[in-house]
Design an enzyme around this catalytic site. Structure first.
Site, short mmCIF file in Angstrom:
data_model
loop_
_atom_site.label_atom_id
_atom_site.label_comp_id
_atom_site.label_asym_id
_atom_site.label_seq_id
_atom_site.Cartn_x
_atom_site.Cartn_y
_atom_site.Cartn_z
N HIS A 16 0.84 -1.19 0.00
CA HIS A 16 0.00 0.00 0.00
C HIS A 16 0.88 1.24 0.00
O HIS A 16 2.10 1.16 0.10
CB HIS A 16 -0.97 0.01 1.19
CG HIS A 16 -0.35 0.21 2.53
ND1 HIS A 16 -1.03 0.71 3.61
CD2 HIS A 16 0.90 -0.02 2.99
CE1 HIS A 16 -0.25 0.77 4.66
NE2 HIS A 16 0.93 0.32 4.31
N CYS A 25 5.83 6.18 4.72
CA CYS A 25 4.70 5.38 4.24
C CYS A 25 3.95 6.02 3.07
O CYS A 25 3.00 5.45 2.55
CB CYS A 25 3.74 5.06 5.38
SG CYS A 25 4.48 3.94 6.59
N HIS A 29 4.94 0.37 -0.33
CA HIS A 29 5.67 -0.61 0.49
C HIS A 29 4.69 -1.70 0.88
O HIS A 29 3.50 -1.61 0.57
CB HIS A 29 6.28 0.07 1.73
CG HIS A 29 5.25 0.62 2.66
ND1 HIS A 29 4.51 1.76 2.38
CD2 HIS A 29 4.82 0.19 3.87
CE1 HIS A 29 3.69 2.00 3.38
NE2 HIS A 29 3.84 1.05 4.30
N HIS A 31 3.52 -5.11 3.76
CA HIS A 31 3.55 -5.68 5.10
C HIS A 31 3.14 -7.15 5.04
O HIS A 31 2.38 -7.56 4.17
CB HIS A 31 2.56 -4.96 6.03
CG HIS A 31 2.86 -3.53 6.26
ND1 HIS A 31 3.87 -3.09 7.08
CD2 HIS A 31 2.27 -2.41 5.76
CE1 HIS A 31 3.89 -1.77 7.08
NE2 HIS A 31 2.93 -1.34 6.29
N HIS A 75 -1.19 -10.39 -1.70
CA HIS A 75 -0.36 -10.03 -2.84
C HIS A 75 -1.03 -9.01 -3.76
O HIS A 75 -0.84 -9.02 -4.97
CB HIS A 75 0.11 -11.28 -3.60
CG HIS A 75 1.19 -12.00 -2.88
ND1 HIS A 75 0.91 -12.88 -1.85
CD2 HIS A 75 2.53 -11.95 -2.99
CE1 HIS A 75 2.05 -13.34 -1.37
NE2 HIS A 75 3.05 -12.79 -2.04
N GLU A 136 0.45 -5.11 11.38
CA GLU A 136 1.21 -4.87 10.15
C GLU A 136 2.70 -5.10 10.36
O GLU A 136 3.43 -5.30 9.40
CB GLU A 136 0.92 -3.48 9.58
CG GLU A 136 1.38 -2.33 10.40
CD GLU A 136 1.18 -1.00 9.69
OE1 GLU A 136 2.04 -0.11 9.90
OE2 GLU A 136 0.21 -0.82 8.93
#
Length: 150
Positions: A16, A25, A29, A31, A75, A136
């Site tokens: 996201h 952020c 990137h 998680h 994914h 996360e």
């Protein structure tokens, strides 16, 4: 009969980016998310029922969460469709990437609210969603509790 809470854990990988955020952020990137789903209900007391003694079969809960959350978000890259990130999303989709466009900033807080609504709609009437925890990272998570949202 006593009310019992049961919890099932799920894992999925999701990317996201937070549009307009003032830190790292804002970049795309990902998680390794861990979702803990806790439901509450009274165990089935009918000894002729194949689910006798269960609040809900863990397999039935797994099916709901897998179809509504894991299979959708795993994914995938999630963007708020109400931001200029929609342009990046279209470019990634054109390159055959799995992209989800949502109506919210894809923070853990907002994702857990979305997940709660999706799961609640699929649970049998006798079972209530008690809480969700979406981690996360190993040290950062958001929690949703039904009791906070009545």
């Amino acid at each position: 009969m006593s009310k019992i809470r049961i919890t099932k854990q799920f894992s999925f990988e999701t990317g996201h980016a937070l549009y307009g955020y003032d830190g790292k952020c804002k970049n795309v990137h990902g998680h390794s998310y861990h979702l803990f789903v806790t439901v509450i209900g009274i165990p089935i007391s009918d000894s002729t029922n194949v689910k006798f003694g269960m609040v809900i079969d863990f397999g039935d809960l797994k099916k709901i969460v897998k179809e509504e959350i894991v299979d959708v978000f795993d994914h995938a890259t999630v963007f708020n469709k109400n931001t200029p990130h929609v342009e990046l999303a279209r470019e990634l989709e054109a390159r055959d990437h799995n992209v989800l466009l949502v109506d919210y900033q894809p923070t853990s807080e907002m994702m857990v609210i979305d997940f709660a609504e999706k799961i609640k709609q699929r649970l049998p009437e006798t079972i209530k969603l008690h809480s969700l925890r979406l981690s996360e990272t190993t040290s950062s998570f958001a929690e949703w509790y039904a009791s906070d949202n009545e």
